[in-house]
Design a protein around this motif. Structure first.
Motif, PDB file in Angstrom:
ATOM      1  N   VAL A 188      29.240 -40.832 -10.945  1.00  0.00           N
ATOM      2  CA  VAL A 188      29.257 -42.216 -11.395  1.00  0.00           C
ATOM      3  C   VAL A 188      30.202 -43.031 -10.524  1.00  0.00           C
ATOM      4  CG1 VAL A 188      31.077 -41.738 -13.100  1.00  0.00           C
ATOM      5  CG2 VAL A 188      29.628 -43.759 -13.377  1.00  0.00           C
ATOM      6  N   CYS A 189      29.871 -44.288 -10.335  1.00  0.00           N
ATOM      7  CA  CYS A 189      30.754 -45.241  -9.669  1.00  0.00           C
ATOM      8  C   CYS A 189      30.608 -46.585 -10.375  1.00  0.00           C
ATOM      9  CB  CYS A 189      30.409 -45.376  -8.195  1.00  0.00           C
ATOM     10  SG  CYS A 189      31.494 -46.526  -7.300  1.00  0.00           S
ATOM     11  N   VAL A 190      31.722 -47.203 -10.688  1.00  0.00           N
ATOM     12  CA  VAL A 190      31.727 -48.507 -11.358  1.00  0.00           C
ATOM     13  C   VAL A 190      32.165 -49.567 -10.359  1.00  0.00           C
ATOM     14  CG1 VAL A 190      32.818 -49.892 -13.166  1.00  0.00           C
ATOM     15  CG2 VAL A 190      32.062 -47.560 -13.661  1.00  0.00           C
ATOM     16  N   LEU A 191      31.393 -50.648 -10.285  1.00  0.00           N
ATOM     17  CA  LEU A 191      31.628 -51.714  -9.319  1.00  0.00           C
ATOM     18  C   LEU A 191      31.781 -53.050 -10.028  1.00  0.00           C
ATOM     19  CD1 LEU A 191      28.693 -50.806  -6.901  1.00  0.00           C
ATOM     20  CD2 LEU A 191      31.101 -50.239  -6.531  1.00  0.00           C
ATOM     21  N   GLY A 192      32.414 -53.986  -9.338  1.00  0.00           N
ATOM     22  CA  GLY A 192      32.443 -55.380  -9.778  1.00  0.00           C
ATOM     23  C   GLY A 192      31.601 -56.212  -8.829  1.00  0.00           C
ATOM     24  N   LEU A 193      30.526 -56.825  -9.337  1.00  0.00           N
ATOM     25  CA  LEU A 193      29.657 -57.653  -8.515  1.00  0.00           C
ATOM     26  C   LEU A 193      29.775 -59.114  -8.936  1.00  0.00           C
ATOM     27  CD1 LEU A 193      26.403 -55.493  -8.233  1.00  0.00           C
ATOM     28  CD2 LEU A 193      28.321 -55.648  -6.654  1.00  0.00           C
ATOM     29  N   PRO A 194      29.550 -60.042  -8.015  1.00  0.00           N
ATOM     30  CA  PRO A 194      29.732 -61.468  -8.310  1.00  0.00           C
ATOM     31  C   PRO A 194      28.873 -61.941  -9.481  1.00  0.00           C
ATOM     32  CG  PRO A 194      29.459 -61.113  -5.956  1.00  0.00           C
ATOM     33  CD  PRO A 194      29.159 -59.806  -6.610  1.00  0.00           C
ATOM     34  N   ASP A 195      29.451 -62.817 -10.295  1.00  0.00           N
ATOM     35  CA  ASP A 195      28.747 -63.392 -11.429  1.00  0.00           C
ATOM     36  C   ASP A 195      29.178 -64.853 -11.587  1.00  0.00           C
ATOM     37  OD1 ASP A 195      28.628 -64.088 -14.503  1.00  0.00           O
ATOM     38  OD2 ASP A 195      27.237 -62.412 -14.211  1.00  0.00           O
ATOM     39  N   ALA A 196      28.217 -65.750 -11.649  1.00  0.00           N
ATOM     40  CA  ALA A 196      28.518 -67.185 -11.699  1.00  0.00           C
ATOM     41  C   ALA A 196      29.290 -67.565 -12.949  1.00  0.00           C
ATOM     42  CB  ALA A 196      27.221 -67.985 -11.611  1.00  0.00           C
ATOM     43  N   GLU A 197      29.044 -66.883 -14.056  1.00  0.00           N
ATOM     44  CA  GLU A 197      29.688 -67.228 -15.324  1.00  0.00           C
ATOM     45  C   GLU A 197      31.001 -66.488 -15.534  1.00  0.00           C
ATOM     46  OE1 GLU A 197      28.692 -67.247 -20.138  1.00  0.00           O
ATOM     47  OE2 GLU A 197      27.234 -66.466 -18.700  1.00  0.00           O
ATOM     48  N   TRP A 198      31.022 -65.184 -15.230  1.00  0.00           N
ATOM     49  CA  TRP A 198      32.169 -64.345 -15.553  1.00  0.00           C
ATOM     50  C   TRP A 198      33.085 -64.072 -14.359  1.00  0.00           C
ATOM     51  CZ3 TRP A 198      32.762 -63.642 -20.602  1.00  0.00           C
ATOM     52  CH2 TRP A 198      31.649 -63.747 -21.427  1.00  0.00           C
ATOM     53  N   GLY A 199      32.717 -64.524 -13.189  1.00  0.00           N
ATOM     54  CA  GLY A 199      33.487 -64.214 -11.991  1.00  0.00           C
ATOM     55  C   GLY A 199      33.003 -62.926 -11.371  1.00  0.00           C
ATOM     56  N   GLN A 200      33.072 -61.836 -12.135  1.00  0.00           N
ATOM     57  CA  GLN A 200      32.500 -60.553 -11.746  1.00  0.00           C
ATOM     58  C   GLN A 200      31.869 -59.908 -12.972  1.00  0.00           C
ATOM     59  OE1 GLN A 200      36.094 -58.710  -9.864  1.00  0.00           O
ATOM     60  NE2 GLN A 200      34.744 -58.255  -8.162  1.00  0.00           N
ATOM     61  N   ARG A 201      30.827 -59.142 -12.739  1.00  0.00           N
ATOM     62  CA  ARG A 201      30.217 -58.369 -13.816  1.00  0.00           C
ATOM     63  C   ARG A 201      30.448 -56.880 -13.535  1.00  0.00           C
ATOM     64  NH1 ARG A 201      23.938 -59.839 -12.527  1.00  0.00           N
ATOM     65  NH2 ARG A 201      24.924 -61.827 -11.989  1.00  0.00           N
ATOM     66  N   VAL A 202      30.645 -56.111 -14.597  1.00  0.00           N
ATOM     67  CA  VAL A 202      30.866 -54.671 -14.470  1.00  0.00           C
ATOM     68  C   VAL A 202      29.511 -53.975 -14.362  1.00  0.00           C
ATOM     69  CG1 VAL A 202      31.903 -52.622 -15.510  1.00  0.00           C
ATOM     70  CG2 VAL A 202      32.978 -54.874 -15.828  1.00  0.00           C
ATOM     71  N   VAL A 203      29.349 -53.188 -13.303  1.00  0.00           N
ATOM     72  CA  VAL A 203      28.090 -52.493 -13.047  1.00  0.00           C
ATOM     73  C   VAL A 203      28.393 -51.003 -12.871  1.00  0.00           C
ATOM     74  CG1 VAL A 203      26.117 -52.257 -11.492  1.00  0.00           C
ATOM     75  CG2 VAL A 203      27.096 -54.529 -11.944  1.00  0.00           C
ATOM     76  N   ALA A 204      27.632 -50.161 -13.576  1.00  0.00           N
ATOM     77  CA  ALA A 204      27.780 -48.708 -13.447  1.00  0.00           C
ATOM     78  C   ALA A 204      26.591 -48.136 -12.694  1.00  0.00           C
ATOM     79  CB  ALA A 204      27.893 -48.059 -14.821  1.00  0.00           C
ATOM     80  N   VAL A 205      26.865 -47.388 -11.644  1.00  0.00           N
ATOM     81  CA  VAL A 205      25.830 -46.659 -10.900  1.00  0.00           C
ATOM     82  C   VAL A 205      25.973 -45.188 -11.278  1.00  0.00           C
ATOM     83  CG1 VAL A 205      24.855 -46.128  -8.654  1.00  0.00           C
ATOM     84  CG2 VAL A 205      25.985 -48.337  -9.032  1.00  0.00           C
ATOM     85  N   VAL A 206      24.911 -44.626 -11.853  1.00  0.00           N
ATOM     86  CA  VAL A 206      25.002 -43.314 -12.485  1.00  0.00           C
ATOM     87  C   VAL A 206      23.963 -42.353 -11.912  1.00  0.00           C
ATOM     88  CG1 VAL A 206      24.782 -42.058 -14.675  1.00  0.00           C
ATOM     89  CG2 VAL A 206      25.870 -44.310 -14.633  1.00  0.00           C
ATOM     90  N   VAL A 207      24.418 -41.122 -11.663  1.00  0.00           N
ATOM     91  CA  VAL A 207      23.511 -40.021 -11.359  1.00  0.00           C
ATOM     92  C   VAL A 207      23.388 -39.198 -12.631  1.00  0.00           C
ATOM     93  CG1 VAL A 207      23.077 -37.992  -9.926  1.00  0.00           C
ATOM     94  CG2 VAL A 207      24.281 -39.962  -8.962  1.00  0.00           C
ATOM     95  N   PRO A 208      22.249 -39.288 -13.350  1.00  0.00           N
ATOM     96  CA  PRO A 208      22.142 -38.611 -14.644  1.00  0.00           C
ATOM     97  C   PRO A 208      22.057 -37.099 -14.504  1.00  0.00           C
ATOM     98  CG  PRO A 208      20.135 -39.872 -14.154  1.00  0.00           C
ATOM     99  CD  PRO A 208      21.064 -40.047 -12.990  1.00  0.00           C
ATOM    100  N   LYS A 209      22.597 -36.419 -15.494  1.00  0.00           N
ATOM    101  CA  LYS A 209      22.523 -34.957 -15.518  1.00  0.00           C
ATOM    102  C   LYS A 209      21.251 -34.506 -16.226  1.00  0.00           C
ATOM    103  CE  LYS A 209      26.278 -32.583 -16.148  1.00  0.00           C
ATOM    104  NZ  LYS A 209      27.473 -31.981 -16.793  1.00  0.00           N
TER     105      LYS A 209
END
Length: 467
Positions: free
Chosen positions: A384-405
């Motif tokens: 898993v890796c968690v990123l912050g990507l640009p968001d017009a309303e919140w500044g950044q949005r929390v995004v999780a990139v997951v490799v499922p088991k």
């Protein structure tokens, strides 16, 4: 693969040392560097000792490098020989200009150099340049911190990683035994051989998690017999620490990195059992300070940038000579790795995460490492890796990139959301969940965040230039 037990009088090691010295002696006169990438730990350790004895600069490499990484490594060295999976290859040439310059500016006590591979989130390989002097400082500090004589180390980590290398150095310098175990074999075993009294085991958090998921009584009994189970290489998460305490495992949470020759802070198991979640106090060879963005010292419990001064601090990076020149005095000036944390009134360190992994969303601060830890704690993901990507309303949005088991991603998302709802504040929950078969990492295991952020932005329809 059988367990490999090495000590100063080990026969296998003596044979390797004798053969290597004969083969490498022609390199010694010109101080031509040697790149070592071998999957057999005896060969790697023999190369470390032989190069130190003959004055040959040594670069450690990953035997699983692809051709691109291998080509980059050889190009960076400029000239020299390589030992790759039991074969010595190369063309003896004069010491390349970069290393010649290094030899001129460094004190003789730091020659020959030992390069340990590391790399940033962009995926490029570089070496943190150490010497026997810096590695010895770290090893002796470990011995003093735990108040032990001979250090017996049980190694599940490769020697091209600083944690694996330092286990060998500690045992060699203290007259202890260094026992090399195969991780896959140990992970599948239902019982382990009991360790020598007062021994040390080093794990990364994911290895500890997998052992606790299996929870074989025979393995747990052996784990309890270690003097300390050193856990570093990434953050532990609350549920993992809680389970280890319930099982009365002697965890020693550590803070360190390749640039510091492993640990500069370590929590003693006795303090862990008493409920401390810190990374302990600095070892005798190191001092830590928390600083503001401007570099001003901060008081206890104030969050800021961790600043390190240590006798084990790397002399610089190769091949970036300008940085090396500045870091020639780095052991006095110190090193700020870009980590956020704070010290309590007793001087114990609390690590919060990488400053560049801080996500600002709706005025709140989210540390990616904390969210990643809780997602891993579910036991349902491979990576898993968690990123912050640009968001017009919140500044950044929390995004999780997951490799499922296991399971279907849609169902897994529901389970993960339910899990996080019990563990984290709502503003820390990912707004988007992305599924993939693998997270890009460099050969040292660090996430290539630049590549992953670009992929995630494109997947979510966010303009690439904004990511």
């Amino acid at each position: 693969m059988r367990s490999i037990v090495l000590s100063g009088d080990g026969g296998d090691l003596k044979e390797c040392l004798s053969k290597l010295e004969e083969q490498l002696r022609p390199l010694a006169d010109k101080a031509v560097p040697l790149l070592v990438a071998d999957s057999h730990p005896v060969q790697v350790w023999a190369a470390v000792l032989t190069c130190q004895r003959l004055g040959i600069p040594l670069f450690l490499g990953n035997p699983h490098w692809g051709e691109r990484e291998w080509g980059q490594a050889l190009a960076d060295m400029g000239s020299g020989w390589c030992w790759r999976q039991g074969r010595l290859e190369g063309d003896p040439a004069p010491l390349n200009p970069r290393l010649r310059e290094l030899r001129e500016v460094l004190p003789s006590s730091h020659w020959p150099l030992i390069g340990i591979p590391t790399g940033g989130s962009g995926g490029q390989i570089k070496w943190a340049m150490h010497s026997w002097l810096t590695l010895s400082a770290s090893a002796k500090a470990h011995q003093q911190h735990f108040a032990v004589g001979p250090v017996h180390s049980y190694c599940l980590l490769p020697l091209y990683h600083v944690s694996g290398l330092m286990q060998a150095v500690r045992s060699w310098l203290s007259g202890g035994q260094w026992v090399v175990w195969d991780w896959k074999r140990q992970q599948q075993a239902k019982a382990w051989d009991p360790p020598l009294p007062g021994s040390f085991l080093s794990l990364v958090p994911t290895q500890l998690q997998r052992l606790l998921l299996s929870a074989h009584p025979g393995v747990l009994e052996s784990l309890r017999q270690f003097r300390a189970i050193l856990v570093g290489g990434g953050p532990t998460w609350p549920s993992l620490r809680q389970q280890a305490r319930q099982l009365h495992l002697p965890l020693a949470l550590t803070y360190g990195m390749t640039e510091t020759a492993s640990q500069v802070c370590t929590l003693l198991p006795e303090a862990f059992w008493q409920g401390s979640d810190s990374l302990g106090r600095p070892l005798p060879h190191a001092t830590l300070q928390i600083r503001s963005e401007k570099g001003d010292p901060l008081p206890s419990h104030a969050v800021g940038y961790i600043h390190i001064q240590a006798e084990s601090l790397a002399l610089g990076y190769y091949p970036h000579l300008s940085a090396t020149h500045r870091l020639r005095e780095g052991q006095q000036q110190g090193f700020t790795p870009g980590d956020l944390g704070y010290l309590d009134r007793q001087g114990s360190l609390y690590w919060l995460g990488r400053a560049d992994d801080l996500i600002l969303t709706g005025g709140e601060k989210v540390m990616a490492a904390e969210v990643e830890g809780e997602i891993r704690a579910s036991g349902w993901v491979e990576d898993v890796c968690v990123l912050g990507l640009p968001d017009a309303e919140w500044g950044q949005r929390v995004v999780a990139v997951v490799v499922p088991k296991t399971g279907i991603p849609k169902e897994l998302e529901m389970h993960l959301k339910q899990h996080l709802s019990r563990q984290l504040s709502p503003f820390k929950h990912p707004k988007h969940w992305l599924w993939c078969t693998g997270i890009p990492r460099n050969p040292q295991g660090k996430v290539n965040r630049q590549q992953l952020r670009q992929w995630a932005a494109q997947t979510l329809g966010i303009p690439t230039q904004a990511s």
